[in-house]
Design an enzyme around this catalytic site. Structure first.
Site, PDB file in Angstrom:
ATOM      1  N   GLU A  76      -8.337  -2.258  -0.726  1.00 46.97           N
ATOM      2  CA  GLU A  76      -7.114  -1.677  -1.287  1.00 46.97           C
ATOM      3  C   GLU A  76      -5.907  -2.091  -0.456  1.00 46.97           C
ATOM      4  O   GLU A  76      -5.965  -2.121   0.778  1.00 46.97           O
ATOM      5  CB  GLU A  76      -7.243  -0.153  -1.312  1.00 46.97           C
ATOM      6  N   GLU A  91       3.163   2.893  -0.614  1.00 48.42           N
ATOM      7  CA  GLU A  91       3.079   4.316  -0.929  1.00 48.42           C
ATOM      8  C   GLU A  91       4.314   5.027  -0.382  1.00 48.42           C
ATOM      9  O   GLU A  91       4.642   4.913   0.801  1.00 48.42           O
ATOM     10  CB  GLU A  91       1.803   4.904  -0.319  1.00 48.42           C
TER      11      GLU A  91
END
Length: 243
Positions: free
Chosen positions: A122, A126
């Site tokens: 991943e 964010e």
């Protein structure tokens, strides 16, 4: 973090909410190798001033909270749920880029990421809504954190800008020997492939949206629903495979 609760969400089913009735799902990453990946060498530029642009994506969670309005794509977080939007094509190497305004508010998390099947590699951008001046860069290999802490970045230039007040370009670039993160075309971070160090080489699919971070051990804060609903926006999305 996105990957921590993904398996739990999968096991209880997409239609079932998390334990707390006022929390939404995370942007759950792909769950199994059977999740079909569709590789392409075709680039795409999707502008949300086009009323048909959203139809080029899959809405995998809370479809009532994602819609187009005034030339942007809206991701909305309510006490009922947040939303997860995916692009249906993958690449092995390439670049994704979005022009995004993050959602402000304690506990509100906005994300744009690349992920593979579980256990997932991943690559994240964010935004944690209690801090509207920085964005976090993180990565995982087979579902595990390699760097112990997220790295935080502000907008380029001598005067940082509040990221919830306007739009900025954010990109993640995947190369054979490096991963790169960009803000407004400014290279903010490079992760080189290093012998003997785990490297996220299988993050191929795009996921993005907003989610409730209230149940994340305090790092995201707690949502005050009286101040909601909370919205993030995207003006356009670019998908560029390197073939």
């Amino acid at each position: 973090m996105l990957h921590i609760v993904a398996l739990v969400i999968y096991l209880i089913g997409i239609a079932t909410s998390l334990a707390a009735p006022t929390t939404s799902n995370k942007l759950n990453v792909r769950q199994t190798e059977s999740s079909a990946r569709r590789y392409t060498c075709e680039s795409a530029v999707l502008d949300f001033s086009d009323p048909q642009a959203l139809s080029k994506f899959n809405v995998e969670w809370c479809p009532q909270n994602v819609y187009q309005s005034n030339g942007t794509l809206i991701w909305k977080l309510t006490s009922e749920c947040g939303t997860t939007v995916t692009y249906p094509w993958d690449f092995q190497y390439g670049k994704i880029e979005g022009r995004i305004r993050m959602a402000p508010g304690s506990g509100v998390v906005t994300s744009m990421l690349l992920a593979g099947p579980a256990p997932s590699d991943e690559l994240d951008w964010e935004w944690v809504g209690k801090d509207t001046w920085t964005v976090q860069s993180m990565y995982f290999v087979k579902g595990q954190r390699v760097d112990p802490n997220a790295q935080f970045f502000h907008t380029p230039g001598n005067v940082p800008q509040e990221m919830s007040a306007g739009f900025h370009n954010y990109a993640i670039e995947v190369n054979k020997d490096s991963i790169k993160w960009y803000i407004d075309d400014w290279l903010t971070r490079t992760l080189p492939r290093t012998s003997g160090v785990p490297f996220p080489s299988d993050a191929s699919g795009t996921r993005m949206g907003v989610w409730d971070g209230s149940q994340t051990s305090g790092w995201a804060g707690t949502v005050n629903w009286a101040q909601g609903p909370f919205t993030a926006e995207m003006q356009w999305f670019k998908f560029t495979p390197y073939c």
